[in-house]
Write an enzyme that holds these catalytic residues in place. Structure first.
Site, PDB file in Angstrom:
ATOM      1  N   GLY A 267       0.802  -1.218   0.000  1.00  0.00           N
ATOM      2  CA  GLY A 267       0.000   0.000   0.000  1.00  0.00           C
ATOM      3  C   GLY A 267       0.832   1.263   0.000  1.00  0.00           C
ATOM      4  O   GLY A 267       2.030   1.243  -0.279  1.00  0.00           O
ATOM      5  N   TYR A 268       0.170   2.374   0.307  1.00  0.00           N
ATOM      6  CA  TYR A 268       0.740   3.712   0.179  1.00  0.00           C
ATOM      7  C   TYR A 268       1.353   3.845  -1.219  1.00  0.00           C
ATOM      8  O   TYR A 268       2.532   4.150  -1.400  1.00  0.00           O
ATOM      9  CB  TYR A 268       1.754   4.028   1.283  1.00  0.00           C
ATOM     10  CG  TYR A 268       1.666   5.488   1.674  1.00  0.00           C
ATOM     11  CD1 TYR A 268       0.576   5.956   2.392  1.00  0.00           C
ATOM     12  CD2 TYR A 268       2.622   6.399   1.267  1.00  0.00           C
ATOM     13  CE1 TYR A 268       0.441   7.300   2.707  1.00  0.00           C
ATOM     14  CE2 TYR A 268       2.501   7.745   1.573  1.00  0.00           C
ATOM     15  CZ  TYR A 268       1.408   8.189   2.288  1.00  0.00           C
ATOM     16  OH  TYR A 268       1.282   9.517   2.591  1.00  0.00           O
ATOM     17  N   LEU A 269       0.492   3.567  -2.189  1.00  0.00           N
ATOM     18  CA  LEU A 269       0.952   3.364  -3.564  1.00  0.00           C
ATOM     19  C   LEU A 269       1.459   4.658  -4.197  1.00  0.00           C
ATOM     20  O   LEU A 269       0.969   5.741  -3.915  1.00  0.00           O
ATOM     21  CB  LEU A 269      -0.194   2.789  -4.402  1.00  0.00           C
ATOM     22  CG  LEU A 269      -0.810   1.501  -3.844  1.00  0.00           C
ATOM     23  CD1 LEU A 269      -1.935   1.025  -4.758  1.00  0.00           C
ATOM     24  CD2 LEU A 269       0.236   0.409  -3.682  1.00  0.00           C
ATOM     25  N   HIS A 270       2.443   4.484  -5.073  1.00  0.00           N
ATOM     26  CA  HIS A 270       3.046   5.623  -5.771  1.00  0.00           C
ATOM     27  C   HIS A 270       3.273   5.238  -7.228  1.00  0.00           C
ATOM     28  O   HIS A 270       2.857   4.158  -7.670  1.00  0.00           O
ATOM     29  CB  HIS A 270       4.351   6.021  -5.068  1.00  0.00           C
ATOM     30  CG  HIS A 270       5.275   4.860  -4.804  1.00  0.00           C
ATOM     31  ND1 HIS A 270       5.783   4.072  -5.813  1.00  0.00           N
ATOM     32  CD2 HIS A 270       5.751   4.329  -3.644  1.00  0.00           C
ATOM     33  CE1 HIS A 270       6.559   3.143  -5.287  1.00  0.00           C
ATOM     34  NE2 HIS A 270       6.538   3.260  -3.978  1.00  0.00           N
TER      35      HIS A 270
ATOM     36  N   GLY B 182       5.747   4.134  -8.773  1.00  0.00           N
ATOM     37  CA  GLY B 182       6.417   2.842  -8.981  1.00  0.00           C
ATOM     38  C   GLY B 182       5.395   1.715  -9.025  1.00  0.00           C
ATOM     39  O   GLY B 182       5.406   0.870  -9.931  1.00  0.00           O
ATOM     40  N   HIS B 183       4.468   1.714  -8.044  1.00  0.00           N
ATOM     41  CA  HIS B 183       3.412   0.691  -8.050  1.00  0.00           C
ATOM     42  C   HIS B 183       2.520   0.852  -9.277  1.00  0.00           C
ATOM     43  O   HIS B 183       2.099  -0.140  -9.879  1.00  0.00           O
ATOM     44  CB  HIS B 183       2.531   0.824  -6.800  1.00  0.00           C
ATOM     45  CG  HIS B 183       3.251   0.621  -5.505  1.00  0.00           C
ATOM     46  ND1 HIS B 183       3.452   1.640  -4.615  1.00  0.00           N
ATOM     47  CD2 HIS B 183       3.798  -0.487  -4.959  1.00  0.00           C
ATOM     48  CE1 HIS B 183       4.098   1.174  -3.551  1.00  0.00           C
ATOM     49  NE2 HIS B 183       4.329  -0.112  -3.740  1.00  0.00           N
TER      50      HIS B 183
END
Ligand code: PAF
Length: 282
Positions: A31-34, A36-37
């Site tokens: 989680g805490y996606l950015h 890159g994800h």
């Protein structure tokens, strides 16, 4: 986009997709996606008919003094990003759903591989990663699973586990995504105050120098690592954990920078431990 919190819901949905003859990609995340994800989710959506993203801060991969409690979480933002980038299902289980019994069974690589690099300061980390990724593979049964090359040791370990355990899953590695100024994107970058954020650029500067030396023909690992270390040492807020050149598959240290050697670093900026790397491409 479906949001599932139980293993059963995921299994039922994936079975339904399979009955329609659809292929399934898995993007495991904490989680805490950015961005890159987002690149992993887009890669999966492009390569597979359906994409499952798991959002689960996995307790078994954190050591006793690590940042499990403070690890950033924002599920509303995560699910919006998943939807916008082409995910079809987000699996967001509680800890009790993933580890409902006392966890006595682990998946662990017994060679030196998980003890190198990050394993030196994080001795139980890769056992936790292999265990949770195995569980996710068993729950989703994907055709392909997508991981970032920023966590290069994790990627090598998962490839090794997949081979050893005969998972019929293709592991796809996706390139590191960087901010405009070079910093490799990571959920942990949010821990940095403005001064540390600036100091953190020493990692990507050091990586760029190493890459350039290799491009210019330097093959002596010690020389390249020394030059890279000097860049890091100039930054007062940086404390080096390791800067190493290792075989890209076994993670054993090497002295010559030949094809596919991994040059990797972990550096503390204040209290935040950041990693970065490049692979030698000749
Ligand atoms: O790379 C990560 O975020 C985690 O290690 C992973 C692969 C999702 C397992 O918890």
């Amino acid at each position: 986009m479906i949001i599932a919190t139980t293993i059963q819901e995921v299994r039922d949905q994936v079975r339904a997709w399979r009955r329609e003859g659809l292929t399934v990609g898995l993007v495991p995340t904490m989680g805490y996606l950015h961005e890159g994800h987002a690149s992993l989710i887009r890669a999966s959506a492009a390569a597979c008919d359906r994409t499952v993203v798991s959002v689960f801060v996995n307790p078994t991969q954190f050591g006793p003094n690590e940042d499990l409690e403070s690890y950033p979480r924002d599920f509303a933002r995560d699910s919006a990003l998943c939807e916008a980038t082409g995910a079809d299902l987000v699996f967001h289980p509680e800890v009790i759903e993933m580890y409902s019994h006392p966890a006595d069974t682990f998946v662990e690589i017994l060679s030196e591989m998980p003890k190198q690099l990050c394993g030196r300061t994080r001795p139980i980390h890769f056992r936790g990663v292999c265990t949770v990724v195995s569980k996710l593979f068993n729950i989703v049964l994907p055709d392909k699973a997508f991981f970032g090359e920023k966590d290069a040791q994790q990627l090598a370990i998962i490839r090794h586990m997949v081979r050893d355990m005969s998972y019929g899953i293709e592991i796809v590695g996706c390139p590191i995504v960087r901010e405009a100024d070079g910093l490799a994107i990571s959920s942990r970058n949010t821990y940095l105050n403005p001064q540390e954020r600036q100091a953190a650029l020493c990692l990507s500067r050091s990586i760029a120098l190493g890459k350039q030396m290799v491009q210019e023909g330097e093959r002596d690992a010690a020389k390249v690592l020394q030059a890279m270390t000097e860049v890091l040492e100039k930054e007062p807020l940086a404390r080096i954990d390791y800067v190493q050149a290792v075989d890209g598959i076994s993670m054993e240290p090497v002295s010559e920078l030949s094809q596919d050697v991994l040059v990797a670093m972990a550096v503390y900026i204040g209290k935040t431990r950041l990693i970065d790397n490049f692979s030698v491409r000749l």
